[in-house]
Scaffold this active site. Structure first.
Site, short mmCIF file in Angstrom:
data_model
loop_
_atom_site.label_atom_id
_atom_site.label_comp_id
_atom_site.label_asym_id
_atom_site.label_seq_id
_atom_site.Cartn_x
_atom_site.Cartn_y
_atom_site.Cartn_z
CG HIS A 33 -1.95 -0.88 1.21
ND1 HIS A 33 -2.00 -2.00 2.18
CD2 HIS A 33 -3.21 -1.10 0.55
CE1 HIS A 33 -2.84 -2.88 2.03
NE2 HIS A 33 -3.49 -2.48 1.01
CD GLN A 149 -10.02 -3.44 -6.35
OE1 GLN A 149 -10.81 -3.58 -5.55
NE2 GLN A 149 -8.87 -3.15 -6.33
CB SER A 181 -2.93 -10.18 0.51
OG SER A 181 -4.31 -10.22 0.88
#
Length: 306
Positions: A33, A149, A181
């Site tokens: 992230h 996605q 993840s």
């Protein structure tokens, strides 16, 4: 760095000028992230990261309640990555009542991950559309681990005329090759070892594709084992897509037969449409892999060029 819900975001946004980048997340942040945030910073004057666990994308038997929410740790990671505003709305702000109007993901949202998790992508696209409307970013950065996605968000941006640049960042992996993840925290040590069959499968497929065409995407970073060689004898020629799938399955199926992993899907598809690659296919493709290990649902993928 500021943190707030919808009203705080609107006040902050009204005071800003310059190019704004958005990184949507559900929290439980890791270095993958942060890599998205770093890229958003490079592309923007200001960076907004959203932290919202979206109930619309969870099925009735999924882990919405159990999904990790380490907000203080997440805020620290955002600050380290140079985020300017963390949009962390309450559930009642985003959904004051059950929404009657939602974005429908269509055919591409009903296959693979959408088939395994019915309605999942409708929920994803609905919340992403709300984030686009609330934040009004110039650019948004998504990780390519969730490749289906990404494909659907790209199509939604085009179909709904959002004036937003979409950037995809390659999969970030741990040293053992497993794709990063937030759900990896659910894995017991023995389950994590079993899950490494997934990157092994991608590497085996990459080897077969490279031998067959000489143009393969990069592997998953954890040795391919020996299955690629076994499957590779049929790797050249018109049936190369089938050989690539077979190489991946040759790594996954023995682990599944021992009851250590459940294969959800393992398919080679056209990158633009998510339709199966026919024999003799040329162009960009994706090998999509999903498996359940110790009750944890994992996804991964490999981009290939034929």
């Amino acid at each position: 760095m500021e943190v707030g819900g919808i009203q705080a975001l609107r006040r902050w946004r009204a005071e800003q000028s310059g190019r704004v980048g958005l990184v949507p997340t559900m929290g439980a942040l890791h270095s993958g992230h942060q890599a998205l945030m770093t890229r958003a910073r490079a592309e923007s004057d200001l960076v907004v990261a959203s932290i919202f666990v979206n109930p619309l994308q969870f099925g009735a038997d999924e882990d919405f309640v159990q999904y990790p929410r380490p907000i203080e740790e997440d805020l620290k990671k955002c600050e380290e990555a140079g985020v300017d505003f963390v949009f962390a709305p309450a559930l009642a702000e985003m959904y004051p009542s059950a929404p009657e109007v939602r974005v429908v993901a269509g055919r591409m949202g009903a296959v693979f991950e959408g088939a395994a998790r019915p309605g999942h992508f409708d929920g994803v696209l609905t919340v992403v559309a709300k984030l686009f409307t609330l934040i009004d970013p110039d650019v948004t950065v998504f990780g390519l681990k969730d490749i289906q996605q990404y494909v659907l968000v790209k199509r939604m941006i085009a179909d709904l005329n959002f004036d937003i640049e979409l950037i995809g960042l390659p999969v970030v992996r741990d040293a053992d090759g497993l794709a990063m993840s937030s759900r990896n925290t659910y894995l017991a040590p023995e389950d994590r070892a079993r899950a490494l069959a997934i990157p092994r499968a991608l590497n085996a497929a990459a080897e077969v594709a490279e031998r067959g065409r000489g143009t393969a995407g990069s592997g998953a970073g954890a040795g391919a084992g020996g299955a690629g060689a076994a499957a590779g004898s049929g790797g050249a020629g018109a049936d190369l897509p089938a050989a690539v799938e077979a190489a991946a399955l040759a790594e996954l199926e023995p682990v599944a037969e021992r009851g250590e992993l459940e294969i959800v899907y393992c398919n080679l598809v056209e990158a633009a449409t998510l339709r199966p690659c026919p024999p003799g296919f040329t162009g960009p493709a994706l090998l999509l892999v999903s498996a359940t290990v110790g009750g944890t649902h994992l996804i991964d993928n490999l981009p290939l060029e034929f």
